[in-house]
Design a protein around this motif. Structure first.
Motif, mmCIF file in Angstrom:
data_model
loop_
_atom_site.group_PDB
_atom_site.id
_atom_site.type_symbol
_atom_site.label_atom_id
_atom_site.label_comp_id
_atom_site.label_asym_id
_atom_site.label_seq_id
_atom_site.Cartn_x
_atom_site.Cartn_y
_atom_site.Cartn_z
ATOM 1 N N ASP A 37 0.879 -1.169 0.000
ATOM 2 C CA ASP A 37 0.000 0.000 0.000
ATOM 3 C C ASP A 37 0.916 1.218 0.000
ATOM 4 N N GLU A 93 -11.498 2.049 -5.992
ATOM 5 C CA GLU A 93 -12.407 1.546 -7.030
ATOM 6 C C GLU A 93 -12.251 2.339 -8.333
ATOM 7 N N LYS A 98 -6.677 -0.249 -10.920
ATOM 8 C CA LYS A 98 -6.712 -1.681 -10.588
ATOM 9 C C LYS A 98 -6.066 -2.508 -11.698
HETATM 10 N N1 LIG Z 1 -15.614 -0.135 1.926
HETATM 11 C C1 LIG Z 1 -16.445 -1.112 1.652
HETATM 12 O O1 LIG Z 1 -17.462 -1.268 2.360
HETATM 13 C C2 LIG Z 1 -16.187 -2.090 0.548
HETATM 14 C C3 LIG Z 1 -16.870 -3.324 0.570
HETATM 15 C C4 LIG Z 1 -16.573 -4.277 -0.402
HETATM 16 C C5 LIG Z 1 -15.646 -3.992 -1.389
HETATM 17 N N2 LIG Z 1 -15.008 -2.777 -1.416
HETATM 18 C C6 LIG Z 1 -14.017 -2.555 -2.471
HETATM 19 O O2 LIG Z 1 -12.724 -2.720 -1.907
HETATM 20 C C7 LIG Z 1 -11.793 -1.887 -2.582
HETATM 21 C C8 LIG Z 1 -11.072 -1.026 -1.582
HETATM 22 O O3 LIG Z 1 -12.023 -0.222 -0.907
HETATM 23 P P1 LIG Z 1 -11.746 0.369 0.532
HETATM 24 O O4 LIG Z 1 -13.074 0.707 1.085
HETATM 25 O O5 LIG Z 1 -10.842 -0.509 1.306
HETATM 26 O O6 LIG Z 1 -10.988 1.720 0.183
HETATM 27 P P2 LIG Z 1 -9.902 2.510 1.073
HETATM 28 O O7 LIG Z 1 -9.817 3.875 0.470
HETATM 29 O O8 LIG Z 1 -10.210 2.380 2.503
HETATM 30 O O9 LIG Z 1 -8.562 1.725 0.804
HETATM 31 C C9 LIG Z 1 -7.884 1.739 -0.409
HETATM 32 C C10 LIG Z 1 -6.410 1.560 -0.111
HETATM 33 O O10 LIG Z 1 -5.712 1.399 -1.335
HETATM 34 C C11 LIG Z 1 -4.496 2.092 -1.218
HETATM 35 N N3 LIG Z 1 -3.969 2.360 -2.553
HETATM 36 C C12 LIG Z 1 -4.066 3.477 -3.309
HETATM 37 N N4 LIG Z 1 -3.402 3.305 -4.462
HETATM 38 C C13 LIG Z 1 -2.875 2.066 -4.448
HETATM 39 C C14 LIG Z 1 -2.072 1.322 -5.346
HETATM 40 N N5 LIG Z 1 -1.678 1.806 -6.499
HETATM 41 N N6 LIG Z 1 -1.695 0.090 -4.971
HETATM 42 C C15 LIG Z 1 -2.088 -0.454 -3.812
HETATM 43 N N7 LIG Z 1 -2.849 0.214 -2.919
HETATM 44 C C16 LIG Z 1 -3.232 1.457 -3.244
HETATM 45 C C17 LIG Z 1 -4.831 3.319 -0.429
HETATM 46 O O11 LIG Z 1 -3.662 3.878 0.159
HETATM 47 C C18 LIG Z 1 -5.800 2.768 0.602
HETATM 48 O O12 LIG Z 1 -5.138 2.349 1.763
HETATM 49 C C19 LIG Z 1 -12.603 -1.115 -3.625
HETATM 50 O O13 LIG Z 1 -12.521 -1.776 -4.852
HETATM 51 C C20 LIG Z 1 -14.025 -1.185 -3.085
HETATM 52 O O14 LIG Z 1 -14.983 -1.100 -4.096
HETATM 53 C C21 LIG Z 1 -15.244 -1.834 -0.457
#
Ligand SMILES: NC(=O)c1ccc[n+]([C@@H]2O[C@H](COP(=O)([O-])OP(=O)(O)OC[C@H]3O[C@@H](n4cnc5c(N)ncnc54)[C@H](O)[C@@H]3O)[C@@H](O)[C@H]2O)c1
Length: 501
Positions: A37, A93, A98
């Motif tokens: 991360d 997202e 991604k």
């Molecule tokens: N929050 C929810 O309730 C939920 C539920 C199911 C699925 N999701 C999915 O999970 C994924 C992440 O969502 P989240 O809620 O954890 O978001 P978040 O913003 O909390 O976390 C995303 C993380 O990715 C990191 N990041 C940024 N650029 C990056 C890169 N190039 N390589 C690796 N890491 C990187 C960020 O620093 C951050 O820590 C999304 O695709 C979202 O749709 C979220």
């Protein structure tokens, strides 16, 4: 759940709300995690998430959870993917981000490494298009908090190999989840399509000043929300149809679908005004509680719900029970195999070290007396599993019932202390098992309680005292023979009396 389905190591891409939850679930299940991360604050946020998860699991289960996996941080997506059995991507997202992340990581991973994305709605075919070996990619869509909620939706793309789906499914099951395979590749999968419909209606109700955000939450949590954990929508409506079931329900409520009550696919325009309104109402609703406080409140209640569902063998509770049975079986198999082939041990059996949760404190801030018995009872369970009294045995053959306990309190445990129970077999025959437990505070080795117990074997069919199977009795007798070399505990055989000179 076969333990062999547990991966040795997973690579995580993204460690935010969802990636952190994955890290916790895998680590708690004994899997090593390597996380990439780019956010310098990621390790700090992850540690807070892990603390929440550890706290939650101390309450969630008494099953013998494995030694936690080892967490490491990678400097690149390639490093996280190298040597991983499974890579789980949970980055923001955004399709392009991604895609490039998955492409880079896929080049560094072995060809058989399964790749999964946590995406809430992007299609797997689009996500995998720039990967090497896109056939090992699928969506594994979890729910927050990932370490407590068992559902993970599996959705393959055009090129996904069914074998990759099967391997992902086995891995998720091994860490206590309920994989749901989708039959088609669609945007938003099943759960988020349903949730989005609800969310859209909720936004309309706020925009039109029909209800505040808190009132909408109440409309869910006081009724449908409670039912949903038990039966979902279709079974609930079947019952709502009365004796005639689904057919009557459809006849009664079918016409309202023509009205319709809802705004269907219209979406309210997300104006600044609507945004400000939602944020202000949400602030009122939170009433000064931080997100961290809300998370802990949520986890405690989710655990209580999971426990209730487990006692009924229903839904997410059944998943929890299955995971616990797998852990017990794994522990039993390991013990029956002779604890890693080690020579027979003549020391007492040692339970796992347990941290005493604050929930065990009474109004006086003391650990309630019943908890000392619980610690000893759990140690008895561990012994029984070790000699082959597992879930199948309980159902088909029988079980040991405690008929007498003499508990002595010699010191005190406090919230946060760590404790371990030492168990010695004093005597046994085909029907009886005479045990002595010593509860030790791990930090200073002090004995805080002892318990002497007599158990009898009860037949599953007749519910009467009857001999254990020859195999179980032989294992108990073998342990008893080893323990015969130990000193007899000083308090064994003591009776309760007022000592007089
Ligand atoms: N929050 C929810 O309730 C939920 C539920 C199911 C699925 N999701 C999915 O999970 C994924 C992440 O969502 P989240 O809620 O954890 O978001 P978040 O913003 O909390 O976390 C995303 C993380 O990715 C990191 N990041 C940024 N650029 C990056 C890169 N190039 N390589 C690796 N890491 C990187 C960020 O620093 C951050 O820590 C999304 O695709 C979202 O749709 C979220």
């Amino acid at each position: 759940v076969p333990v062999s389905d547990l991966p040795a190591r997973v690579g995580l891409l993204g460690g935010g709300v969802i990636g952190g939850g994955w890290a916790a679930r895998f680590l708690i299940n004994g899997v090593d995690v390597c996380l990439f991360d780019p956010d310098p604050a990621a390790p700090r946020k992850l540690e807070a998430m892990l603390a929440n998860a550890r706290h939650a699991y101390a309450r969630l289960t008494l099953a013998p959870v494995p030694t936690p996996g080892v967490l490491s941080f990678a400097a690149s997506p390639e490093e996280a993917a190298e040597g991983a059995d499974l890579v789980q991507e949970s980055a923001p997202e955004r399709l392009e981000l991604k895609r490039s992340l998955l492409a880079a990581a896929s080049r560094a991973a072995a060809a058989q490494t399964v790749f999964c994305s946590s995406t809430s709605g992007l299609r797997p075919t689009a996500l995998a298009s720039t990967m090497t070996h896109p056939e090992r990619f699928l969506v594994g869509h979890p729910f927050n908090p990932v370490y407590l909620l068992p559902l993970v939706e599996l959705c393959g793309g055009r090129e996904t190999d069914p074998d990759a789906v099967a391997r992902a499914e086995a891995t998720y099951r091994a860490v206590g989840m309920h994989p749901l395979r989708l039959r088609a590749e669609i945007d938003g999968f099943v759960a988020d399509r349903l949730l989005e419909a609800l969310w859209r209606e909720a936004l309309w109700l706020v925009r039109d000043d029909v209800a505040t955000v808190a009132e909408i939450d109440d409309a869910i949590r006081y009724a449908a929300g409670v039912r949903w954990a038990v039966m979902g929508t279709f079974l609930t409506y079947r019952i709502a149809g009365g004796e005639a079931g689904m057919r009557h329900f459809m006849a009664q409520f079918g016409p309202t679908l023509q009205a319709p009550w809802t705004k269907l696919v219209d979406v309210p325009e997300l104006t600044d005004e609507l945004l400000e309104k939602i944020v202000a109402q949400s602030d009122d609703q939170a009433a000064g509680r931080t997100v961290g406080e809300l998370e802990r409140e949520r986890d405690e209640s989710l655990i209580a719900v999971l426990h209730a569902l487990r006692s009924r063998g229903v839904g997410a509770g059944a998943t929890l029970a299955g995971w616990e049975r797998g852990l017990m079986r794994a522990r039993g198999d390991g013990a029956l195999a002779g604890a890693d082939g080690a020579p027979p041990d003549t020391s007492p059996l040692r339970s796992d070290v347990r941290e005493i949760p604050d929930a065990w404190l009474d109004y006086n801030h003391h650990v309630h007396e019943s908890r000392y018995l619980q610690l000893c009872g759990d140690a008895t369970d561990a012994l029984l599993i070790r000699v082959g009294v597992d879930a199948d045995y309980l159902q088909a053959r029988g079980s040991y019932y405690t008929v007498e306990t003499h508990l002595s309190h010699l010191g005190q445990l406090r919230g946060g202390d760590r404790a371990q129970v030492l168990t010695q077999i004093l005597d046994c025959d085909a029907k009886r098992l005479h045990l002595f437990h010593t509860v030790e505070r791990s930090d200073d080795g002090r004995v805080v309680a002892t318990a002497e117990q007599m158990l009898v074997h009860v037949d599953a069919a007749t519910q009467r005292v009857a001999p254990a199977t020859a195999a179980v009795h032989a294992r108990i007798a073998a342990l008893a023979a080893q323990h015969a070399a130990l000193a007899r505990p000083e308090r064994a055989g003591r009776r309760i009396s007022v000592a007089r000179p």
